[in-house]
Enzyme design. Sequence first.
Site, PDB file in Angstrom:
ATOM      1  N   ASP A 111       0.861  -1.190   0.000  1.00  0.00           N
ATOM      2  CA  ASP A 111       0.000   0.000   0.000  1.00  0.00           C
ATOM      3  C   ASP A 111       0.897   1.240   0.000  1.00  0.00           C
ATOM      4  O   ASP A 111       1.018   1.947   0.992  1.00  0.00           O
ATOM      5  CB  ASP A 111      -0.921  -0.013   1.215  1.00  0.00           C
ATOM      6  CG  ASP A 111      -2.004   1.064   1.127  1.00  0.00           C
ATOM      7  OD1 ASP A 111      -2.181   1.646   0.034  1.00  0.00           O
ATOM      8  OD2 ASP A 111      -2.656   1.337   2.153  1.00  0.00           O
ATOM      9  N   PHE A 112       1.524   1.491  -1.136  1.00  0.00           N
ATOM     10  CA  PHE A 112       2.528   2.551  -1.254  1.00  0.00           C
ATOM     11  C   PHE A 112       1.836   3.822  -1.739  1.00  0.00           C
ATOM     12  O   PHE A 112       1.712   4.079  -2.931  1.00  0.00           O
ATOM     13  CB  PHE A 112       3.597   2.107  -2.260  1.00  0.00           C
ATOM     14  CG  PHE A 112       4.879   2.901  -2.189  1.00  0.00           C
ATOM     15  CD1 PHE A 112       6.063   2.288  -1.818  1.00  0.00           C
ATOM     16  CD2 PHE A 112       4.911   4.255  -2.496  1.00  0.00           C
ATOM     17  CE1 PHE A 112       7.259   3.004  -1.762  1.00  0.00           C
ATOM     18  CE2 PHE A 112       6.083   4.987  -2.444  1.00  0.00           C
ATOM     19  CZ  PHE A 112       7.259   4.362  -2.076  1.00  0.00           C
TER      20      PHE A 112
END
Length: 286
Positions: free
Chosen positions: A71-72
């Site tokens: 989840d960048f």
Amino acid sequence: VVIFFQLYGYCYQDSNDIPDTLTTITELGSPLEMIQLLQTSWEDRFRICLSLVRLLHYLAHSPLGSVTLLDFRPRQFVIVDGELKVTDLDDASIEENSCTSNSDCFMEFPARNFTLPCSVEGRCQSMNEKRNLYNAYRFFFTYLLPHSAPPSLRPLLDKIVNATGNCTKCGNAKHFLSSLCPSPSVNTEFTQKCVKSANTKYRRVPEAFIPDENYRCWPSYHHKGCLLSVFDINEAIEICDSYSQCKAFVVTNQTTWTGRQLVFFKMASNHLVPDPDKITYVKVTD
């Protein structure tokens, strides 16, 4: 350099209303707002990108192996004292995809897709590292690095950003770090500019300051005036010559985090006051 959010303490609380509650005490950071970042100076944005690359390099060579942030997104980061730090590692993974052919190493993103090589060991080569790099490119580098960068650096920055946007040719985090910052003092192309010799002459007035005669410019370190960073006097002259309203500039004894000098640019030089910590340069008119 500390690249993760600092945890100062934690405690468990078990009550009838909220069972198994964990409370953490962390350092205070500022939420990452891209619109606000775009309004800051290029040097501050470069510092954020540099801290992000250091994080990517660490993740690629962590004690656990290569780590990817699934989840960048900007909301997973905060800014502490001008440095970018990651706050949420819930979606971190050290699993490298197994494969029997290159087609098994397919990475899909909203704008484009990539296929990485399958190694002889049956693992997709550097998939975790490449995923982090491309996400850093699409969420950070493409906005923060080229925008209002010094003109002499734009070809180099465009080359770096474009290479990072191509996952199959972007190299690795170590290569990107060395390209972005070859020395700890950042004393390379990012602080030294090749400027043309100016035809305009300036009179040097030591230990003098112009308290008024401000005008606004962008980006500026001062909201009511034009305060910019320069490598040397030649760059200050080049900047002053580029503004029609600039008739003088004042070199202060303050520097940015990269060591560049802060300079006030002024509309006139009618009123000079003594100041032992400053040097004023006045444009000579025929």
